[in-house]
Design an enzyme around this catalytic site. Sequence first.
Site, mmCIF file in Angstrom:
data_model
loop_
_atom_site.group_PDB
_atom_site.id
_atom_site.type_symbol
_atom_site.label_atom_id
_atom_site.label_comp_id
_atom_site.label_asym_id
_atom_site.label_seq_id
_atom_site.Cartn_x
_atom_site.Cartn_y
_atom_site.Cartn_z
ATOM 1 C CE1 TYR A 164 -4.107 1.496 -0.207
ATOM 2 C CE2 TYR A 164 -4.677 -0.825 0.587
ATOM 3 C CZ TYR A 164 -4.942 0.510 -0.075
ATOM 4 O OH TYR A 164 -6.450 0.563 -0.374
ATOM 5 C CD GLU A 166 -4.543 6.108 0.765
ATOM 6 O OE1 GLU A 166 -5.620 5.606 0.821
ATOM 7 O OE2 GLU A 166 -4.174 7.175 1.870
ATOM 8 C CG ASP A 222 -7.176 10.724 -24.579
ATOM 9 O OD1 ASP A 222 -6.430 10.042 -24.230
ATOM 10 O OD2 ASP A 222 -8.480 10.499 -24.447
ATOM 11 C CB THR A 274 -3.454 4.082 -22.260
ATOM 12 O OG1 THR A 274 -3.361 3.931 -23.792
ATOM 13 C CG2 THR A 274 -5.048 4.363 -22.251
ATOM 14 C CE LYS A 289 -6.002 2.364 -26.338
ATOM 15 N NZ LYS A 289 -6.090 2.966 -24.730
ATOM 16 N NE ARG A 339 -6.318 -3.134 -19.607
ATOM 17 C CZ ARG A 339 -6.349 -3.097 -20.818
ATOM 18 N NH1 ARG A 339 -5.836 -3.756 -21.748
ATOM 19 N NH2 ARG A 339 -7.208 -2.235 -21.491
HETATM 20 C C1 LIG Z 1 -8.283 8.378 -26.653
HETATM 21 C C2 LIG Z 1 -8.709 7.455 -25.433
HETATM 22 N N1 LIG Z 1 -8.903 7.815 -24.335
HETATM 23 C C3 LIG Z 1 -9.090 7.044 -23.265
HETATM 24 C C4 LIG Z 1 -9.074 5.739 -23.106
HETATM 25 C C5 LIG Z 1 -9.375 5.019 -22.178
HETATM 26 O O1 LIG Z 1 -8.156 4.092 -21.612
HETATM 27 P P1 LIG Z 1 -8.870 3.161 -20.515
HETATM 28 O O2 LIG Z 1 -9.660 1.891 -21.264
HETATM 29 O O3 LIG Z 1 -7.421 2.508 -19.987
HETATM 30 O O4 LIG Z 1 -9.649 3.551 -19.340
HETATM 31 C C6 LIG Z 1 -8.769 5.325 -24.367
HETATM 32 C C7 LIG Z 1 -8.920 3.675 -24.680
HETATM 33 O O5 LIG Z 1 -9.027 3.018 -25.544
HETATM 34 C C8 LIG Z 1 -8.693 6.187 -25.648
HETATM 35 O O6 LIG Z 1 -8.488 5.407 -26.751
#
Ligand SMILES: Cc1ncc(COP(=O)(O)O)c(C=O)c1O
Length: 412
Positions: A59, A61, A205, A231, A234, A240
Amino acid sequence: MTVAHVPETDVLRAQDPELAELLLGELERQSTTLQLIAAENFTSPAVLAALGSPLANKYAEGYPGARHHGGCEIVDVAERIAVDRAKALFGAEHANVQSHSGSSAVLAAYAALLRPGDTVLALGLPYGGHLTHGSPANFSGRWFDFVGYGVDGETGLVDYEQVRTLARSHRPKAIVCGSIAYPRHLDYALFREIADEVGAYLIADAAHPIGLVAGGAAPNPVPYADVVCATTHKVLRGPRGGMILCGAELAERVDRAVFPFTQGGAQMHTIAAKAVAFGEAATDAFTLYAHQVVANARVLTDVLAAEGLAVTTGGTDTHLITADPSPLGVDGRAARGLLAAAGLILDCCALPHGDVRGLRLGTAAVTTQGMGQAEMRRIGVLLATVLREPARTKAVRAEVRELTGGFPPYPG
Ligand SMILES: Cc1ncc(COP(=O)(O)O)c(C=O)c1O
């Protein structure tokens, strides 16, 4: 079947054969079918080792040096390594590597910069916006006032003039650029210019392209965006999870938005695995990999187009392809099922225009397996064969088995 690099498989089999069989069954599925889901990849044995390590017990935090729990001296070092490697890899002043997922990273970015009710401009969901970009089923659509921009009806490319017009009329607090299904590079400099014109934050994003950015095969949003969400699982080929990159001036707001605002204890085994993945992504081998991912996607796109599928935007700059299979007499949803029966695993997705659903596929996983352009040509033809002649599904399934047999994701 045992997995050479995971001796714990034997322990699990002895204790809980039911679960052990499932795990091995999934390995068998991943090894004998083609993983063409654009968001998936095969992590390395080293990443898997970190994920399955005793760091999972800890843990922690808070942040390194300022934890709410004792005994964090070792995991603190692991998190600092992950942060330093992320900063170096992407040229960022600050990195937060605690987000449990891409969605958590986006939630934290909004929490850092916005107040409930603020207006946000993002790619509309029908054009490839993610759930976190304003879906009414998601916190984003519930808590913020999202306005969607779209893509050009002819080219399928982001309509930057529309982005500018909507930004001028709605004066959003933030503009989001990023998508789940956009196969082209985004013009981050132009997004920055538009955001500056209306005094908005720019949030990139980059969940999909971030691995290509690491390998120098896609433009880096870090110099342009106030906050970059991503993320790690990918093309980047890590565990993950999510991460956030930003400048020093927003570091504290971002950190507090992750913990304690949107998350509790950090997942230290995943953070260690992220550090391993960032280390791998800094190698020349990964640079070659990232460029091969794109080269493979381009070849696959060309074959799909030659076979009669309507490829969105006419091509790809990335690992990702979207295409309308309806010229072959089948829509995306039905096509996904037919292809799965033949061992080609991919997604269906919304297409920018029209009611039909399309196919979304990517080359990150098959490239990790060592497949190259010759295999992409074969995969493209197999895919079209199934759609055109479903009666040949069984024969294609056999060919997929034979093809994947030559490229085991975890040799040995
Ligand atoms: C552009 C985009 N944002 C956010 C996410 C969310 O990721 P997660 O599935 O890990 O929550 C994804 C997932 O495919 C994504 O393609």
